[in-house]
Design an enzyme around this catalytic site. Structure first.
Site, PDB file in Angstrom:
ATOM      1  N   CYS A  22     -15.240 -45.873 -13.786  1.00  0.00           N
ATOM      2  CA  CYS A  22     -16.155 -46.528 -12.848  1.00  0.00           C
ATOM      3  C   CYS A  22     -17.002 -45.489 -12.108  1.00  0.00           C
ATOM      4  O   CYS A  22     -16.496 -44.424 -11.713  1.00  0.00           O
ATOM      5  CB  CYS A  22     -15.338 -47.355 -11.856  1.00  0.00           C
TER       6      CYS A  22
ATOM      7  N   CYS B 113     -11.130 -50.050  -5.518  1.00  0.00           N
ATOM      8  CA  CYS B 113     -12.568 -50.037  -5.800  1.00  0.00           C
ATOM      9  C   CYS B 113     -13.295 -51.063  -4.927  1.00  0.00           C
ATOM     10  O   CYS B 113     -12.844 -52.206  -4.788  1.00  0.00           O
ATOM     11  CB  CYS B 113     -12.817 -50.351  -7.276  1.00  0.00           C
TER      12      CYS B 113
ATOM     13  N   CYS C  83     -15.894 -46.010  -7.807  1.00  0.00           N
ATOM     14  CA  CYS C  83     -14.645 -45.515  -7.205  1.00  0.00           C
ATOM     15  C   CYS C  83     -14.160 -44.218  -7.837  1.00  0.00           C
ATOM     16  O   CYS C  83     -13.164 -43.651  -7.393  1.00  0.00           O
ATOM     17  CB  CYS C  83     -13.553 -46.579  -7.291  1.00  0.00           C
TER      18      CYS C  83
ATOM     19  N   CYS D 188       9.244 -33.291  -1.681  1.00  0.00           N
ATOM     20  CA  CYS D 188       9.417 -34.673  -1.253  1.00  0.00           C
ATOM     21  C   CYS D 188       8.253 -35.552  -1.697  1.00  0.00           C
ATOM     22  O   CYS D 188       8.370 -36.786  -1.679  1.00  0.00           O
ATOM     23  CB  CYS D 188       9.615 -34.748   0.257  1.00  0.00           C
TER      24      CYS D 188
END
Length: 379
Positions: free
Chosen positions: A78, A51, A81, A326
């Site tokens: 938030c 953030c 972010c 993966c």
């Protein structure tokens, strides 16, 4: 050779110590994005560790492994972010420019066009490189090239593909095509293996198959893709353009995967690797969606606890993304670590698969895979 993994809890690895996490918060370390969140007790808000807001005091921090845990503890998301959204989607320039690109994929973008939309070109370059490993202009050129490839796969002439891709120069089109696929358009005819695009919500993928099996599935922007295609072309004597049945089947299975209805992949695979590498891939396919393992975990499961680095190399050699998952391998400290498709994609995939893990008891058949300004948080 058959390996059996011990059951692992959801997103198995425990968070590292609070010292490590607070240091990552201060450094805005992207390695933990999607793996750790901070709740700020003085504001009641939770954030990503990346953030951009001023950082809270250590005494005001509580760390969590998921947004759900933050919400359950009474924190709210938030507004800077956007921890409930994928990181790339939280960046306004990325959201606006990728939407504009999808609305007009044939447009020939220049930096002046980016500036005309109110964005600083240097900021856009940094944002796109951080999230996608390429600039926006590179992404736009690749998107145009895809239009040309679709024309060729449908039997169109090279000159038609060139114009569909928005290239004025035949030489520039041939060069761009060769950089992506490793061969000029005229060289991709009459081959046993055929290649085509598959669209996904996290970017286009290139699939290569023969009439029976899938040989490659990679994100089109992966840097290793040209080398992987070159190896396949050398092995098979060439790669053409087309869509054999395994590519159609994989496209359907990927559609179900991203729609959240099934994480099962039954498309037959042709695996190219050493016995050790294929053994690692077999173990990767046994990791259930919504769980993660470390390289060391896999090495121990194979009876070779000292082989973590060899496991990491085998993991990186995987050329059938998502199907051989993966992306479910993370660092021993819980960090996302590297991923050929980009860490932002790894985060998105792990977040998506949390939903499969939560539904595992109710839908077991769909889950399996066949083994072949103020303190942080203030708006």
């Amino acid at each position: 050779m058959t390996h059996h993994l011990a059951p692992a809890p959801l997103l198995a690895l425990t968070l590292p110590s609070e010292d490590v996490l607070y240091a990552a918060l201060l450094a805005r370390d992207p390695a933990f994005d999607g793996r750790a969140y901070v709740g700020v007790t003085s504001t009641g808000i939770f954030c990503r560790l990346t953030c951009p807001a001023r950082k809270p005091l250590r005494a005001n921090c509580r760390f969590f492994s998921s947004p759900a845990d933050c919400l359950a503890a009474g924190f709210r998301a938030c507004l800077r972010c956007h921890p409930l959204a994928p990181e790339a989607a939280a960046d306004p320039c990325i959201a606006a420019l990728t939407s504009a690109l999808e609305a007009d994929p044939a447009r020939r973008w220049r930096e002046a066009d980016v500036a005309g939309l109110g964005f600083d070109p240097s900021t856009v370059r940094r944002s796109f490189r951080r999230q996608f490993g390429m600039t926006f202009l590179e992404m736009a050129r690749q998107r145009r090239l895809r239009e040309g490839m679709a024309t060729l796969a449908a039997g169109g002439r090279v000159i038609e593909a060139q114009f569909d891709a928005g290239f004025d120069s035949p030489a520039a089109f041939r060069a761009a095509f060769a950089r992506l696929l490793g061969a000029a358009p005229a060289e991709m005819k009459g081959a046993l293996l055929q290649a085509d695009w598959i669209d996904t919500p996290i970017g286009p993928m290139i699939a290569v198959a023969d009439k029976r099996s899938l040989h490659l599935l990679e994100f089109a922007d992966r840097k290793a893709l040209p080398a992987e295609l070159a190896r396949l072309r050398k092995m098979a004597g060439g790669i053409g353009l087309g869509r054999p049945q395994p590519i159609d089947q994989m496209a359907d299975e990927l559609g179900a995967f991203f729609a959240g209805t099934s994480a099962r992949f039954d498309t037959p695979l042709a695996l190219h690797g050493s016995a050790f590498t294929r053994a690692v891939w077999e173990i990767l396919r046994q990791i259930p969606p919504g769980t993660t393992r470390s390289y060391g975990d896999i090495a121990r499961d194979m009876g070779c606890p000292e082989a973590a680095r060899a496991v990491a190399r085998a993991n990186g050699a995987n050329q059938i993304a998502l199907v051989i998952p993966c992306h479910r391998v993370i660092g021993a400290d819980g960090a996302l670590t590297g991923y050929g498709g980009g860490l932002w994609r790894k985060q998105r995939l792990i977040e998506l698969e949390r939903g499969y893990a939560l539904r595992h008891d109710r839908q077991p058949d769909d889950i399996g895979q066949r083994a072949d300004g103020g303190e942080a948080g203030q708006p």
